[in-house]
Motif scaffolding. Structure first.
Motif, short mmCIF file in Angstrom:
data_model
loop_
_atom_site.label_atom_id
_atom_site.label_comp_id
_atom_site.label_asym_id
_atom_site.label_seq_id
_atom_site.Cartn_x
_atom_site.Cartn_y
_atom_site.Cartn_z
N ILE A 158 0.87 -1.17 0.00
CA ILE A 158 0.00 0.00 0.00
C ILE A 158 0.91 1.23 0.00
CG2 ILE A 158 -1.93 1.16 1.12
CD1 ILE A 158 -2.44 -1.77 0.21
N LYS A 159 0.94 1.95 -1.08
CA LYS A 159 1.82 3.10 -1.23
C LYS A 159 1.27 4.31 -0.47
CE LYS A 159 4.97 3.16 -3.47
NZ LYS A 159 6.37 2.81 -3.13
N ALA A 160 2.19 5.05 0.15
CA ALA A 160 1.84 6.30 0.86
C ALA A 160 0.65 6.08 1.81
CB ALA A 160 1.55 7.41 -0.14
N ALA A 161 0.73 5.04 2.60
CA ALA A 161 -0.37 4.71 3.52
C ALA A 161 -0.40 5.64 4.73
CB ALA A 161 -0.25 3.26 3.98
N PHE A 162 0.77 6.20 5.09
CA PHE A 162 0.81 7.23 6.14
C PHE A 162 1.79 8.31 5.72
CE2 PHE A 162 3.77 3.89 7.43
CZ PHE A 162 4.90 4.56 7.86
N SER A 163 1.72 9.46 6.36
CA SER A 163 2.45 10.63 5.89
C SER A 163 3.91 10.62 6.34
CB SER A 163 1.79 11.91 6.39
OG SER A 163 1.95 12.03 7.80
N ARG A 164 4.74 11.31 5.58
CA ARG A 164 6.15 11.49 5.96
C ARG A 164 6.24 12.31 7.25
NH1 ARG A 164 10.39 10.73 2.34
NH2 ARG A 164 9.77 9.61 0.45
N ALA A 217 -2.80 -12.98 12.03
CA ALA A 217 -3.61 -13.17 10.83
C ALA A 217 -3.04 -12.47 9.61
CB ALA A 217 -5.03 -12.69 11.09
N LEU A 218 -2.12 -11.56 9.81
CA LEU A 218 -1.42 -10.87 8.73
C LEU A 218 -0.03 -10.49 9.22
CD1 LEU A 218 -3.73 -8.15 7.07
CD2 LEU A 218 -2.78 -10.17 5.95
N LEU A 219 0.90 -10.40 8.30
CA LEU A 219 2.20 -9.79 8.58
C LEU A 219 2.14 -8.38 8.01
CD1 LEU A 219 4.73 -12.61 7.62
CD2 LEU A 219 3.55 -12.22 9.78
N VAL A 220 2.45 -7.40 8.84
CA VAL A 220 2.34 -5.99 8.45
C VAL A 220 3.69 -5.31 8.63
CG1 VAL A 220 1.14 -3.81 8.87
CG2 VAL A 220 -0.07 -5.98 9.20
N ILE A 221 4.17 -4.62 7.60
CA ILE A 221 5.44 -3.89 7.69
C ILE A 221 5.22 -2.43 7.28
CG2 ILE A 221 7.81 -3.69 6.89
CD1 ILE A 221 7.93 -6.63 6.46
N PRO A 222 4.99 -1.53 8.23
CA PRO A 222 5.01 -0.10 7.93
C PRO A 222 6.48 0.35 7.77
CG PRO A 222 3.66 -0.59 9.87
CD PRO A 222 4.49 -1.80 9.59
N ILE A 223 6.75 1.16 6.76
CA ILE A 223 8.11 1.56 6.43
C ILE A 223 8.35 3.02 6.84
CG2 ILE A 223 9.75 1.92 4.53
CD1 ILE A 223 8.40 -0.40 3.07
N TYR A 224 9.37 3.23 7.70
CA TYR A 224 9.65 4.56 8.25
C TYR A 224 10.93 5.18 7.68
CZ TYR A 224 5.98 3.70 11.67
OH TYR A 224 4.77 3.45 12.26
N GLY A 279 10.97 0.08 -0.56
CA GLY A 279 9.84 0.99 -0.48
C GLY A 279 10.24 2.36 -0.01
N GLU A 280 9.25 3.22 0.14
CA GLU A 280 9.46 4.60 0.57
C GLU A 280 8.76 4.84 1.90
OE1 GLU A 280 7.68 6.29 -2.98
OE2 GLU A 280 9.66 6.96 -3.63
N ILE A 281 9.19 5.90 2.56
CA ILE A 281 8.56 6.28 3.83
C ILE A 281 7.04 6.39 3.65
CG2 ILE A 281 8.35 8.11 5.56
CD1 ILE A 281 11.28 8.82 4.97
N GLY A 282 6.31 5.72 4.50
CA GLY A 282 4.86 5.76 4.43
C GLY A 282 4.21 4.57 3.75
N ASP A 283 5.01 3.76 3.05
CA ASP A 283 4.47 2.54 2.44
C ASP A 283 4.21 1.50 3.53
OD1 ASP A 283 4.87 3.82 0.05
OD2 ASP A 283 6.58 2.58 -0.57
N VAL A 284 3.24 0.63 3.28
CA VAL A 284 2.94 -0.46 4.20
C VAL A 284 2.80 -1.75 3.40
CG1 VAL A 284 1.27 -1.42 5.84
CG2 VAL A 284 1.79 1.02 5.89
N VAL A 285 3.55 -2.78 3.80
CA VAL A 285 3.47 -4.09 3.16
C VAL A 285 2.55 -4.97 3.98
CG1 VAL A 285 4.76 -6.05 2.25
CG2 VAL A 285 5.87 -3.80 2.42
#
Length: 318
Positions: free
Chosen positions: A24-30, A142-149, A221-227
């Motif tokens: 999920i691209k740009a899921a949260f803000s920089r 139930a999911l593996l989640v990786i928010p990218i900072y 990925g970039e800051i704000g992306d979530v896998v």
């Protein structure tokens, strides 16, 4: 089919059902990422400008703060609901994220030979969930989640995943309704009576089986992306050849009830659909033969010590 989903489009759904993950691209803000990471070097007790103080390759940090995912990363929250069949199936405890960062700083000398990463040779292949006995339908993870900072370039320490490893794990768990213990980089049947787990015929070594895999993806990925990944995705930490600090978290998502691979109404979540595809089945009636149990992970005591040390550096204790 697409009308029932809040965020995911047809291409994203097909990608998840084929490969077991979606970004999920740009899921949260920089700005939010900067706010949450502003004191990370104080917490680490390191100097960002002096690599001689970077005395660990990878650091798993405890959490000091939490925020509702719905406000922090609304697109990711919608996609999580899409993958798991709606918010009514998700455990309330999974609705917040914390600042428990996983930092990969790399090591001096790594990457000087400029050789390509050989995924099979990584020594950290595992499936998440060291706090419960694993079954095919386990709801705890139930999911593996990786928010990218931090921006993650190729060879920059991004998590390595093996999409075809997912099928191997699903079939192993389907064959072991007694449940398996997450013993480090392996699975051991929960009913095993062997003093040496490796002697048990049901023992499953991630490091051994990864040699049979042929599909590998380095998650950049970039800051704000979530896998968002299937919970049985086999993955490993990789080497940070760039030595640009890589910062992520991996908040777990749990369900109120176990996955169901034999629904009378056929209303399978996307994760359930992917599991059935991995098993080569349209329906799979699964029943655990032992009691579900939680486990106190070995990391718990170490994390408490790290938390106290961080509080000292932050001036939160006298």
């Amino acid at each position: 089919m697409i009308a029932k989903y809040k965020y995911l489009n047809e291409d994203q759904i097909n990608h998840f059902l084929e490969h077991g993950y979606v970004i999920i691209k740009a899921a949260f803000s920089r700005e939010k990422a900067a706010e949450w990471t502003q004191n990370i070097w104080v917490r680490l007790g390191m100097d960002p400008k002096d690599r001689s103080t970077w005395n660990q390759e990878r650091i798993h940090m405890p959490s000091h703060r939490r925020e509702e995912v719905e406000s922090f990363a609304p697109k990711a929250w919608d996609a999580i609901q899409d993958l798991l069949g709606g918010t009514e199936r998700i455990d309330e405890k999974s609705s917040t994220w914390g600042d428990s960062f996983i930092v990969n700083l790399g090591l001096d000398g790594v990457g000087e030979d400029l050789k390509s990463i050989v995924p099979q040779d990584l020594d950290n292949w595992h499936v998440d969930g060291d706090f419960f006995v694993h079954y095919l339908d386990s709801p705890e993870q139930a999911l593996l989640v990786i928010p990218i900072y931090s921006n993650i370039e190729p060879r920059g320490g991004g998590t390595m995943i093996s999409p075809d490893g997912l099928s191997m794990i699903a079939r192993y768990l389907a064959a072991h309704p007694e449940g398996v213990l997450p013993t480090g980089l392996s699975f051991t049947p929960s009913t095993s009576t062997f003093s040496n787990p490796k002697e048990d015929p049901g023992y499953w070594s991630h490091l051994k089986e990864i040699k049979r895999c042929t599909q590998f993806v380095e998650l950049t990925g970039e800051i704000g992306d979530v896998v968002l990944m299937h919970p049985l995705m086999l993955h490993s930490a990789s080497k940070n050849y760039t030595r640009v600090p890589r910062i992520i978290t991996n908040p777990p998502v749990g369900l109120k009830e176990p996955f169901n691979f034999a629904r009378d109404d056929g209303d399978y979540s996307l994760v359930e659909q992917k599991t059935l595809k991995a098993l080569g089945a349209h329906r799979f009636a699964f029943e655990p033969t032992t009691e579900r149990k939680r486990i106190v992970p070995a990391r718990a005591a170490a994390q408490n010590k790290v938390l106290e040390a961080e509080k000292q550096r932050l001036g939160l204790v006298g």
